[in-house]
Design a protein around this motif. Structure first.
Motif, PDB file in Angstrom:
ATOM      1  N   THR A  78      -5.946 -13.006  -3.844  1.00 53.19           N
ATOM      2  CA  THR A  78      -6.107 -12.995  -2.393  1.00 53.19           C
ATOM      3  C   THR A  78      -4.823 -13.441  -1.718  1.00 53.19           C
ATOM      4  OG1 THR A  78      -6.966 -15.257  -2.394  1.00 53.19           O
ATOM      5  CG2 THR A  78      -8.593 -13.491  -2.496  1.00 53.19           C
ATOM      6  N   LEU A  79      -4.599 -12.906  -0.555  1.00 47.41           N
ATOM      7  CA  LEU A  79      -3.508 -13.330   0.322  1.00 47.41           C
ATOM      8  C   LEU A  79      -4.153 -13.711   1.657  1.00 47.41           C
ATOM      9  CD1 LEU A  79      -0.753 -10.639  -0.354  1.00 47.41           C
ATOM     10  CD2 LEU A  79      -0.720 -13.038  -1.030  1.00 47.41           C
ATOM     11  N   GLY A  80      -4.314 -15.010   1.849  1.00 47.27           N
ATOM     12  CA  GLY A  80      -5.021 -15.452   3.049  1.00 47.27           C
ATOM     13  C   GLY A  80      -6.472 -15.015   2.966  1.00 47.27           C
ATOM     14  N   THR A  81      -6.899 -14.224   3.929  1.00 39.57           N
ATOM     15  CA  THR A  81      -8.283 -13.741   3.939  1.00 39.57           C
ATOM     16  C   THR A  81      -8.421 -12.366   3.297  1.00 39.57           C
ATOM     17  OG1 THR A  81      -7.966 -12.805   6.136  1.00 39.57           O
ATOM     18  CG2 THR A  81      -8.850 -15.047   6.015  1.00 39.57           C
ATOM     19  N   PHE A  82      -7.323 -11.796   2.841  1.00 40.82           N
ATOM     20  CA  PHE A  82      -7.350 -10.458   2.245  1.00 40.82           C
ATOM     21  C   PHE A  82      -7.466 -10.533   0.727  1.00 40.82           C
ATOM     22  CE2 PHE A  82      -4.907  -9.958   6.182  1.00 40.82           C
ATOM     23  CZ  PHE A  82      -5.685  -8.990   6.816  1.00 40.82           C
ATOM     24  N   THR A  83      -8.387  -9.762   0.193  1.00 39.51           N
ATOM     25  CA  THR A  83      -8.537  -9.652  -1.258  1.00 39.51           C
ATOM     26  C   THR A  83      -7.846  -8.375  -1.706  1.00 39.51           C
ATOM     27  OG1 THR A  83     -10.646 -10.812  -1.190  1.00 39.51           O
ATOM     28  CG2 THR A  83     -10.179  -9.501  -3.156  1.00 39.51           C
ATOM     29  N   LEU A  84      -6.912  -8.528  -2.616  1.00 37.25           N
ATOM     30  CA  LEU A  84      -6.168  -7.384  -3.127  1.00 37.25           C
ATOM     31  C   LEU A  84      -6.902  -6.769  -4.310  1.00 37.25           C
ATOM     32  CD1 LEU A  84      -2.587  -8.924  -3.049  1.00 37.25           C
ATOM     33  CD2 LEU A  84      -3.672  -7.499  -1.321  1.00 37.25           C
TER      34      LEU A  84
END
Length: 139
Positions: free
Chosen positions: A64-70
């Motif tokens: 994850t990057l912050g609230t984003f799930t890659l």
């Protein structure tokens, strides 16, 4: 290990702490402990839990990057330890330690991770226990 080698083969390229198993083993060795790789073909009933100080799991984990799930997966280390008869999941991604339960619940917890695949389990024992082999019940 290899502190002046760039890139360092024993840690992630971003330095985020996903260390190579050799780093963990060297750290434990400095404390008189040994990490024993668990052979998934064996039954977890063979583990003599009274001889094991804890467990280290290497499990797939989302990125994850912050609230984003890659849409990526990478390996993540998780520790499990017993305190006053209760085993706890000490995953650094959790807000706080999570109680697993007693011995039966621990064996189920470990088996669930092993069944997911791409998971490795290491038993942490004192060096004397490893040398005596008392962490494993005979078949």
């Amino acid at each position: 290990l290899a502190p002046h080698t760039h890139p360092n083969p024993h840690r992630s390229l971003l330095g985020t702490g996903n260390y190579d198993v050799n780093v963990i083993m060297a750290a434990l060795q400095g404390l008189g402990l040994v990490a024993l790789w668990w052979d998934k073909r064996r039954s977890l009933e063979q583990v003599v839990l009274g001889q094991v100080l804890g467990f280290i799991l290497n499990v797939p984990s989302g990125v994850t990057l912050g609230t984003f799930t890659l849409p990526l997966r990478r390996q993540h280390w998780v520790a499990v330890r017993e305190l006053q008869g209760t085993f706890y999941n000490l995953d650094s991604k959790l807000r706080e330690p999570v109680a697993i339960g007693g011995e039966a619940e621990l064996r189920t917890f470990l088996q669930d991770f092993l069944a997911r695949g791409l998971c490795e389990v290491f038993l942490v024992v004192p060096q004397a226990v490893e040398e005596a082999g008392t962490w494993l019940r005979p078949q």
